[in-house]
Design a protein around this motif. Structure first.
Motif, PDB file in Angstrom:
ATOM      1  N   ASN A  26       0.945  -1.278   0.003  1.00 35.37           N
ATOM      2  CA  ASN A  26       0.116  -0.105   0.083  1.00 35.37           C
ATOM      3  C   ASN A  26       0.971   1.233  -0.055  1.00 35.37           C
ATOM      4  O   ASN A  26       0.303   2.327  -0.416  1.00 35.37           O
ATOM      5  N   LEU A  27       1.871   1.374   0.869  1.00 35.42           N
ATOM      6  CA  LEU A  27       2.964   2.350   0.841  1.00 35.42           C
ATOM      7  C   LEU A  27       3.343   2.604  -0.635  1.00 35.42           C
ATOM      8  O   LEU A  27       3.517   3.653  -1.015  1.00 35.42           O
ATOM      9  N   LEU A  29       2.288   1.879  -3.454  1.00 36.23           N
ATOM     10  CA  LEU A  29       1.121   2.265  -4.318  1.00 36.23           C
ATOM     11  C   LEU A  29       0.955   3.714  -4.210  1.00 36.23           C
ATOM     12  O   LEU A  29       0.783   4.408  -5.162  1.00 36.23           O
ATOM     13  N   GLU A  30       0.766   4.094  -2.828  1.00 28.64           N
ATOM     14  CA  GLU A  30       0.673   5.583  -2.568  1.00 28.64           C
ATOM     15  C   GLU A  30       1.858   6.377  -3.160  1.00 28.64           C
ATOM     16  O   GLU A  30       1.489   7.441  -3.775  1.00 28.64           O
ATOM     17  N   TRP A  31       3.156   5.900  -3.084  1.00 28.01           N
ATOM     18  CA  TRP A  31       4.184   6.736  -3.511  1.00 28.01           C
ATOM     19  C   TRP A  31       4.243   6.535  -4.961  1.00 28.01           C
ATOM     20  O   TRP A  31       4.619   7.629  -5.661  1.00 28.01           O
ATOM     21  N   LYS A  33       1.729   6.817  -7.196  1.00 24.25           N
ATOM     22  CA  LYS A  33       0.701   7.861  -7.438  1.00 24.25           C
ATOM     23  C   LYS A  33       1.410   9.083  -7.501  1.00 24.25           C
ATOM     24  O   LYS A  33       1.050   9.892  -8.366  1.00 24.25           O
ATOM     25  N   LEU A  34       2.038   9.329  -6.467  1.00 20.80           N
ATOM     26  CA  LEU A  34       2.879  10.676  -6.164  1.00 20.80           C
ATOM     27  C   LEU A  34       3.860  10.902  -7.200  1.00 20.80           C
ATOM     28  O   LEU A  34       4.109  12.184  -7.704  1.00 20.80           O
TER      29      LEU A  34
END
Length: 103
Positions: A26-27, A29-31, A33-34
């Motif tokens: 999940n981390l 995936l978030e990174w 996206k950024l």
């Protein structure tokens, strides 16, 4: 160690692995996206996916091994019981035979 203890311990380790894998996934995936073009994040995501595939394969192999061992133990017990039954029948026959013949 008992088999139940090992199974429970393995379940705890598998849950811990799954939670850690999900957290890191999940981390990433978030990174991503950024910073979608970051090559290090792409490599890290691919490496994590490879780890997941490897662990899943190892878990499947362990389950197959346990199943084979369990089947082997069951067959072994079955044949031991058959041998014991045959031995008892032979002893009973010998006692009856020698009793009848007087030998």
């Amino acid at each position: 160690m008992s088999s139940n203890y090992l199974k429970k311990t393995r379940i705890v380790y598998e849950l811990e692995y799954t939670n850690n894998f999900q957290l890191i996934g999940n981390l990433l995936l978030e990174w991503k996206k950024l910073r979608p073009d970051n090559p290090e994040l792409k490599s890290a995501a691919q490496a994590l996916a490879n780890i997941g595939v490897y662990v899943a394969g190892m878990q499947m192999e362990a389950e197959a091994f346990e199943k084979i061992c369990s089947e082997y133990r069951s067959e072994k017990l079955k044949y031991q019981k058959e041998a014991l039954d045959a031995s008892e029948k032979l002893n009973n026959y010998e006692q009856k035979y020698f009793k009848e013949t007087g030998n």
